[in-house]
Design an enzyme around this catalytic site. Structure first.
Site, PDB file in Angstrom:
ATOM      1  N   THR A  28       0.843  -1.199   0.000  1.00 37.86           N
ATOM      2  CA  THR A  28       0.000   0.000   0.000  1.00 37.86           C
ATOM      3  C   THR A  28       0.879   1.251   0.000  1.00 37.86           C
ATOM      4  O   THR A  28       1.946   1.248   0.617  1.00 37.86           O
ATOM      5  CB  THR A  28      -0.871   0.011   1.280  1.00 37.86           C
ATOM      6  OG1 THR A  28      -1.699  -1.148   1.260  1.00 37.86           O
ATOM      7  CG2 THR A  28      -1.756   1.255   1.358  1.00 37.86           C
ATOM      8  N   GLY A  29       0.409   2.288  -0.672  1.00 39.54           N
ATOM      9  CA  GLY A  29       1.109   3.571  -0.605  1.00 39.54           C
ATOM     10  C   GLY A  29       1.410   4.130  -1.978  1.00 39.54           C
ATOM     11  O   GLY A  29       1.119   3.519  -3.007  1.00 39.54           O
ATOM     12  N   THR A  31       4.299   4.639  -3.479  1.00 39.34           N
ATOM     13  CA  THR A  31       5.307   3.903  -4.263  1.00 39.34           C
ATOM     14  C   THR A  31       4.677   2.641  -4.853  1.00 39.34           C
ATOM     15  O   THR A  31       4.908   2.313  -6.025  1.00 39.34           O
ATOM     16  CB  THR A  31       6.530   3.552  -3.386  1.00 39.34           C
ATOM     17  OG1 THR A  31       6.878   4.698  -2.609  1.00 39.34           O
ATOM     18  CG2 THR A  31       7.716   3.151  -4.246  1.00 39.34           C
ATOM     19  N   ASP A  85       6.184  -4.016  -1.508  1.00 41.35           N
ATOM     20  CA  ASP A  85       5.602  -2.937  -0.698  1.00 41.35           C
ATOM     21  C   ASP A  85       6.650  -1.847  -0.436  1.00 41.35           C
ATOM     22  O   ASP A  85       7.851  -2.079  -0.558  1.00 41.35           O
ATOM     23  CB  ASP A  85       5.101  -3.509   0.636  1.00 41.35           C
ATOM     24  CG  ASP A  85       4.096  -2.589   1.316  1.00 41.35           C
ATOM     25  OD1 ASP A  85       3.813  -1.490   0.791  1.00 41.35           O
ATOM     26  OD2 ASP A  85       3.585  -2.975   2.388  1.00 41.35           O
ATOM     27  N   ASP A  88       8.324   3.290   5.291  1.00 41.13           N
ATOM     28  CA  ASP A  88       8.556   4.653   5.775  1.00 41.13           C
ATOM     29  C   ASP A  88      10.016   4.832   6.166  1.00 41.13           C
ATOM     30  O   ASP A  88      10.558   5.930   6.043  1.00 41.13           O
ATOM     31  CB  ASP A  88       7.628   4.946   6.954  1.00 41.13           C
ATOM     32  CG  ASP A  88       6.180   4.861   6.513  1.00 41.13           C
ATOM     33  OD1 ASP A  88       5.810   5.568   5.565  1.00 41.13           O
ATOM     34  OD2 ASP A  88       5.425   4.035   7.077  1.00 41.13           O
ATOM     35  N   GLY A 101       0.590   4.672   5.834  1.00 45.96           N
ATOM     36  CA  GLY A 101      -0.708   4.647   5.150  1.00 45.96           C
ATOM     37  C   GLY A 101      -1.765   3.892   5.936  1.00 45.96           C
ATOM     38  O   GLY A 101      -2.836   3.578   5.396  1.00 45.96           O
ATOM     39  N   GLU A 107      -0.637  -5.437   5.830  1.00 45.84           N
ATOM     40  CA  GLU A 107       0.676  -5.565   5.173  1.00 45.84           C
ATOM     41  C   GLU A 107       1.482  -6.683   5.829  1.00 45.84           C
ATOM     42  O   GLU A 107       2.113  -7.495   5.142  1.00 45.84           O
ATOM     43  CB  GLU A 107       1.436  -4.236   5.260  1.00 45.84           C
ATOM     44  CG  GLU A 107       0.808  -3.157   4.382  1.00 45.84           C
ATOM     45  CD  GLU A 107       1.417  -1.778   4.550  1.00 45.84           C
ATOM     46  OE1 GLU A 107       1.228  -0.961   3.648  1.00 45.84           O
ATOM     47  OE2 GLU A 107       2.068  -1.517   5.574  1.00 45.84           O
ATOM     48  N   LYS A 125      14.308   7.075   2.388  1.00 46.87           N
ATOM     49  CA  LYS A 125      13.791   6.129   3.398  1.00 46.87           C
ATOM     50  C   LYS A 125      14.883   5.314   4.091  1.00 46.87           C
ATOM     51  O   LYS A 125      14.620   4.655   5.089  1.00 46.87           O
ATOM     52  CB  LYS A 125      12.794   5.152   2.735  1.00 46.87           C
ATOM     53  CG  LYS A 125      11.669   5.798   1.938  1.00 46.87           C
ATOM     54  CD  LYS A 125      10.685   6.493   2.823  1.00 46.87           C
ATOM     55  CE  LYS A 125       9.497   7.090   2.094  1.00 46.87           C
ATOM     56  NZ  LYS A 125       8.574   6.164   1.505  1.00 46.87           N
TER      57      LYS A 125
HETATM   58  C1  5RP Z   1       1.393   2.016   4.264  1.00 47.35           C
HETATM   59  C2  5RP Z   1       2.858   1.807   4.278  1.00 47.35           C
HETATM   60  C3  5RP Z   1       3.627   2.341   3.123  1.00 47.35           C
HETATM   61  O1  5RP Z   1       4.348   1.316   2.540  1.00 47.35           O
HETATM   62  C4  5RP Z   1       4.553   3.404   3.609  1.00 47.35           C
HETATM   63  O2  5RP Z   1       3.815   4.375   4.309  1.00 47.35           O
HETATM   64  C5  5RP Z   1       5.312   4.070   2.448  1.00 47.35           C
HETATM   65  O3  5RP Z   1       4.402   4.787   1.689  1.00 47.35           O
HETATM   66  P1  5RP Z   1       4.840   5.655   0.436  1.00 47.35           P
HETATM   67  O4  5RP Z   1       5.261   4.701  -0.627  1.00 47.35           O
HETATM   68  O5  5RP Z   1       3.595   6.416   0.082  1.00 47.35           O
HETATM   69  O6  5RP Z   1       5.959   6.562   0.873  1.00 47.35           O
HETATM   70  O7  5RP Z   1       3.434   1.226   5.153  1.00 47.35           O
HETATM   71  O8  5RP Z   1       0.793   1.570   5.453  1.00 47.35           O
END
Ligand code: 5RP
Length: 227
Positions: A28-29, A31, A85, A88, A101, A107, A125
């Site tokens: 999710t997110g 990326t 996935d 953060d 997210g 996840e 990150k």
């Molecule tokens: C969602 C997550 C995401 O993988 C994490 O927040 C990274 O998101 P992004 O790709 O928008 O930076 O853990 O719960």
């Protein structure tokens, strides 16, 4: 390169881990959204043919279905070859903080079904020590105050995540605490410890389900970190 372009770059690079005929675990997110778009394009071009996906959130499920990609329930599969996935934060051992997210519980469930966790992230990150990003923890609402006090005893400040003026409700009907002020030097022990606290659904440290590989988007190309 912008952060958005770095995300596009690693979303595309993740396609090399997708095997024809398999069911793919999808995170999710923002990326992962790039990965979903790249996957949809590759399927449409006839370059990849997958059996379907298992998704880690309502948002990713909607996006996958919007592209016409089948989504199976986690209970319908016994194993996944790969789970893709974002994160953060990720450290030099592949331990991650996730849940920005609010999808951390699903996840972790989908990641636990997969042989390989491919983390896709832009270079911002990568950290030495986890904890600068506020640590997401999904909690049962009636336990929130008690869990806030337990984090305070560890030197952290836990705040209920809000959305539109009220506590955010996760896909599982629970709340999220975001914890600042932590420096997580032993992610495995930290994850195991906090998971034991009454009322914690999931802590956003991914140490038992750490990354197998990280595709890190940099201005000079994708760096591959293997753990
Ligand atoms: C969602 C997550 C995401 O993988 C994490 O927040 C990274 O998101 P992004 O790709 O928008 O930076 O853990 O719960």
């Amino acid at each position: 390169m912008t952060q958005d372009e770095l995300k596009t770059q690693v979303g595309l690079a993740a396609l090399q881990y997708v095997q024809n005929g398999e069911i793919v675990g999808v995170g999710t997110g923002s990326t992962v959204n790039k990965f979903i778009d790249a996957l949809a394009s590759a399927i449409a071009a006839g370059q990849i043919k997958i059996a379907g996906t298992v998704s880690s959130s309502v948002a990713s499920t909607e996006k996958l279905k919007g592209h016409g990609i089948p989504v199976f329930e986690a209970n319908d599969v016994t194993r996944l070859g790969v789970y893709i996935d974002g994160a953060d934060e990720i450290d030099g051992d592949g331990y991650m903080v996730k849940g920005g997210g609010a999808a951390l519980t699903r996840e972790k469930i989908v990641a636990s079904l997969a042989d390989k966790f491919v983390c896709i992230a832009d270079e911002s990150k990568l950290v030495k020590t986890l904890g600068a990003f506020p640590l997401p923890v999904e909690v049962i609402p009636m336990a929130a105050d008690h869990i806030q006090r337990r984090f305070a005893a560890k030197g952290g400040t836990a705040t209920i995540r809000m959305k539109d003026g009220v506590p955010l409700i996760t896909d599982n009907g629970q709340h999220i605490l975001d914890v600042t002020g932590l420096s997580i030097k032993e992610p495995l022990a930290f994850e195991l410890g906090v998971n034991q606290w009454a009322g914690v659904v999931t802590v956003g440290v991914f140490a038992q389900q750490k990354a197998s590989v990280c595709l890190l988007g940099t201005s000079t190309g994708v760096r591959v970190l293997e753990f």
